[in-house]
Design a protein around this motif. Structure first.
Motif, mmCIF file in Angstrom:
data_model
loop_
_atom_site.group_PDB
_atom_site.id
_atom_site.type_symbol
_atom_site.label_atom_id
_atom_site.label_comp_id
_atom_site.label_asym_id
_atom_site.label_seq_id
_atom_site.Cartn_x
_atom_site.Cartn_y
_atom_site.Cartn_z
ATOM 1 N N ILE A 36 0.824 -1.204 0.000
ATOM 2 C CA ILE A 36 0.000 0.000 0.000
ATOM 3 C C ILE A 36 0.863 1.262 0.000
ATOM 4 O O ILE A 36 0.425 2.323 -0.455
ATOM 5 C CB ILE A 36 -0.933 0.004 1.236
ATOM 6 C CG1 ILE A 36 -1.868 -1.205 1.199
ATOM 7 C CG2 ILE A 36 -1.742 1.281 1.319
ATOM 8 C CD1 ILE A 36 -2.807 -1.223 0.014
ATOM 9 N N ALA A 37 2.091 1.170 0.479
ATOM 10 C CA ALA A 37 2.989 2.326 0.546
ATOM 11 C C ALA A 37 3.785 2.536 -0.738
ATOM 12 O O ALA A 37 4.653 3.411 -0.778
ATOM 13 C CB ALA A 37 3.946 2.166 1.728
ATOM 14 N N HIS A 38 3.489 1.768 -1.776
ATOM 15 C CA HIS A 38 4.299 1.831 -2.999
ATOM 16 C C HIS A 38 4.345 3.244 -3.578
ATOM 17 O O HIS A 38 5.414 3.733 -3.942
ATOM 18 C CB HIS A 38 3.735 0.847 -4.021
ATOM 19 C CG HIS A 38 4.538 0.751 -5.280
ATOM 20 N ND1 HIS A 38 5.698 0.013 -5.367
ATOM 21 C CD2 HIS A 38 4.350 1.311 -6.499
ATOM 22 C CE1 HIS A 38 6.195 0.114 -6.588
ATOM 23 N NE2 HIS A 38 5.405 0.895 -7.292
ATOM 24 N N GLY A 39 3.191 3.898 -3.684
ATOM 25 C CA GLY A 39 3.168 5.250 -4.224
ATOM 26 C C GLY A 39 3.965 6.222 -3.384
ATOM 27 O O GLY A 39 4.625 7.136 -3.908
ATOM 28 N N ALA A 221 -2.211 8.591 -5.318
ATOM 29 C CA ALA A 221 -2.615 8.651 -6.734
ATOM 30 C C ALA A 221 -1.649 7.846 -7.600
ATOM 31 O O ALA A 221 -2.073 7.167 -8.544
ATOM 32 C CB ALA A 221 -2.675 10.099 -7.201
ATOM 33 N N ARG A 222 -0.337 7.899 -7.319
ATOM 34 C CA ARG A 222 0.629 7.091 -8.080
ATOM 35 C C ARG A 222 0.378 5.606 -7.827
ATOM 36 O O ARG A 222 0.534 4.778 -8.727
ATOM 37 C CB ARG A 222 2.075 7.402 -7.684
ATOM 38 C CG ARG A 222 2.525 8.849 -7.725
ATOM 39 C CD ARG A 222 2.095 9.574 -8.954
ATOM 40 N NE ARG A 222 1.027 10.505 -8.618
ATOM 41 C CZ ARG A 222 0.441 11.320 -9.471
ATOM 42 N NH1 ARG A 222 0.783 11.320 -10.735
ATOM 43 N NH2 ARG A 222 -0.535 12.130 -9.077
ATOM 44 N N LEU A 223 -0.012 5.277 -6.595
ATOM 45 C CA LEU A 223 -0.330 3.879 -6.268
ATOM 46 C C LEU A 223 -1.505 3.389 -7.107
ATOM 47 O O LEU A 223 -1.479 2.268 -7.630
ATOM 48 C CB LEU A 223 -0.655 3.753 -4.782
ATOM 49 C CG LEU A 223 -1.160 2.383 -4.310
ATOM 50 C CD1 LEU A 223 -0.065 1.336 -4.441
ATOM 51 C CD2 LEU A 223 -1.654 2.463 -2.864
ATOM 52 N N ILE A 224 -2.535 4.223 -7.257
ATOM 53 C CA ILE A 224 -3.704 3.836 -8.050
ATOM 54 C C ILE A 224 -3.307 3.584 -9.498
ATOM 55 O O ILE A 224 -3.711 2.586 -10.110
ATOM 56 C CB ILE A 224 -4.797 4.913 -7.946
ATOM 57 C CG1 ILE A 224 -5.396 4.915 -6.538
ATOM 58 C CG2 ILE A 224 -5.895 4.667 -8.984
ATOM 59 C CD1 ILE A 224 -6.358 6.050 -6.289
ATOM 60 N N PHE A 225 -2.507 4.486 -10.072
ATOM 61 C CA PHE A 225 -2.059 4.291 -11.454
ATOM 62 C C PHE A 225 -1.267 2.990 -11.581
ATOM 63 O O PHE A 225 -1.417 2.241 -12.550
ATOM 64 C CB PHE A 225 -1.186 5.465 -11.917
ATOM 65 C CG PHE A 225 -1.932 6.770 -12.050
ATOM 66 C CD1 PHE A 225 -3.293 6.789 -12.292
ATOM 67 C CD2 PHE A 225 -1.264 7.973 -11.935
ATOM 68 C CE1 PHE A 225 -3.980 7.990 -12.424
ATOM 69 C CE2 PHE A 225 -1.933 9.177 -12.060
ATOM 70 C CZ PHE A 225 -3.296 9.191 -12.297
#
Length: 288
Positions: A36-39, A221-225
């Motif tokens: 979950i912390a990727h973004g 938002a980067r995580l969602i992409f």
């Protein structure tokens, strides 16, 4: 020509989305961990690059020589010291821990760098362009970002299917118990996978910081992409991740062409359409 130019720009931004997703796909493929912390790690890499460029007085691209190994070390230490303890049959513990990491990273960056948006300056390459056909111009920087995405994903694919490291990753992913019986240290293999993932994240973070403004709050938002690109392409399939990023980028470009307010909506609709038609993604994970 306007529509062709739109499609070209969509493909190029898709390369950046593929970079967001590559580390996520790698980690899920090896240890079934949803980070979950990727973004927020992408944003962290951007801020590390900012600190390196300001401290050493070098450009963003040379800063990769410092940022990539540093993020790799952080990834190894994080997996070996914390995330390995959460892995198991239950998916909830790693989700909760990485959510906590997301909160910590966002607030830490907010405390250190404030909420002001920042951007890395790459010089003349930011505005340079190539005329590939009448009415069609391609920016040098987006083209470079797409080439880097293809090179990174191609390198990861080669590593996974042509090297001893790759065999260790695949063996541990397929059956951790048997891999351990054959002499592999699963904790070390998982830590190497996370180190590799955050090394890729470092590249994505620097490319993001050069392309657009960033602040501590943009990680989700980067995580969602990244999630959408991974799921569109197929979980655990690296080339599929590149295809997923391109599909997402083209959908957003078409949406923005029709109406600027539809850019993000068009990407989400493309994701939902693929999920409805092919829940396993366009290119399911390659076995073997």
């Amino acid at each position: 020509m306007d529509w062709i130019n739109t499609l070209v720009q969509g493909v190029l931004i898709g390369g950046l989305y593929a970079m967001f997703a590559a580390g996520l796909s790698l980690i899920f493929g090896v240890m079934r961990l949803v980070n979950i912390a990727h973004g927020d790690f992408i944003v962290l890499a951007a801020y590390v690059a900012l600190a390196v460029t300001e401290t050493l007085g070098i450009g963003p691209l040379p800063a990769l020589l410092v940022v990539v190994p540093l993020m790799g070390i952080i990834g190894y230490a994080l997996q070996r010291g914390l995330l390995n303890r959460t892995l198991g049959d239950d998916l909830l513990p790693p989700l909760l821990v990485t959510f906590g990491l997301s909160v910590i990273i966002q607030n830490g960056l907010l405390e250190l760098f404030t909420a002001d948006s920042r951007r890395l300056q790459a010089g003349a390459i930011e505005v340079a362009s190539l005329q590939v056909a009448p009415g069609i111009s391609v920016g040098v920087l987006p083209l470079l970002q797409f080439a880097v995405a293809v090179a990174v994903i191609g390198g990861l694919q080669t590593l996974f299917y042509r090297t001893a490291f790759g065999r260790a990753f695949r063996a541990t992913s397929d059956d951790p118990s048997v891999a351990q019986l054959m002499g592999l240290d699963n904790r070390h293999v998982f830590a190497l996978a996370m180190a590799l993932s955050l090394a890729v994240v470092a590249i994505a973070g620097v490319l993001l910081a050069v392309r657009t403004n960033f602040d501590p709050a943009i990680g989700p938002a980067r995580l969602i992409f990244g999630f959408e690109a991974v799921i569109i392409g197929g979980l655990g399939n690296l080339w599929g991740t590149l295809a997923g990023g391109i599909v997402l980028g083209v959908a957003q470009a078409i949406g923005a062409k029709l109406d600027p307010g539809w850019q993000l909506l068009a990407g989400h609709l493309a994701f939902l359409l693929v999920l409805a038609v092919r829940p396993e993604g366009l290119f399911p994970r390659i076995r073997g």
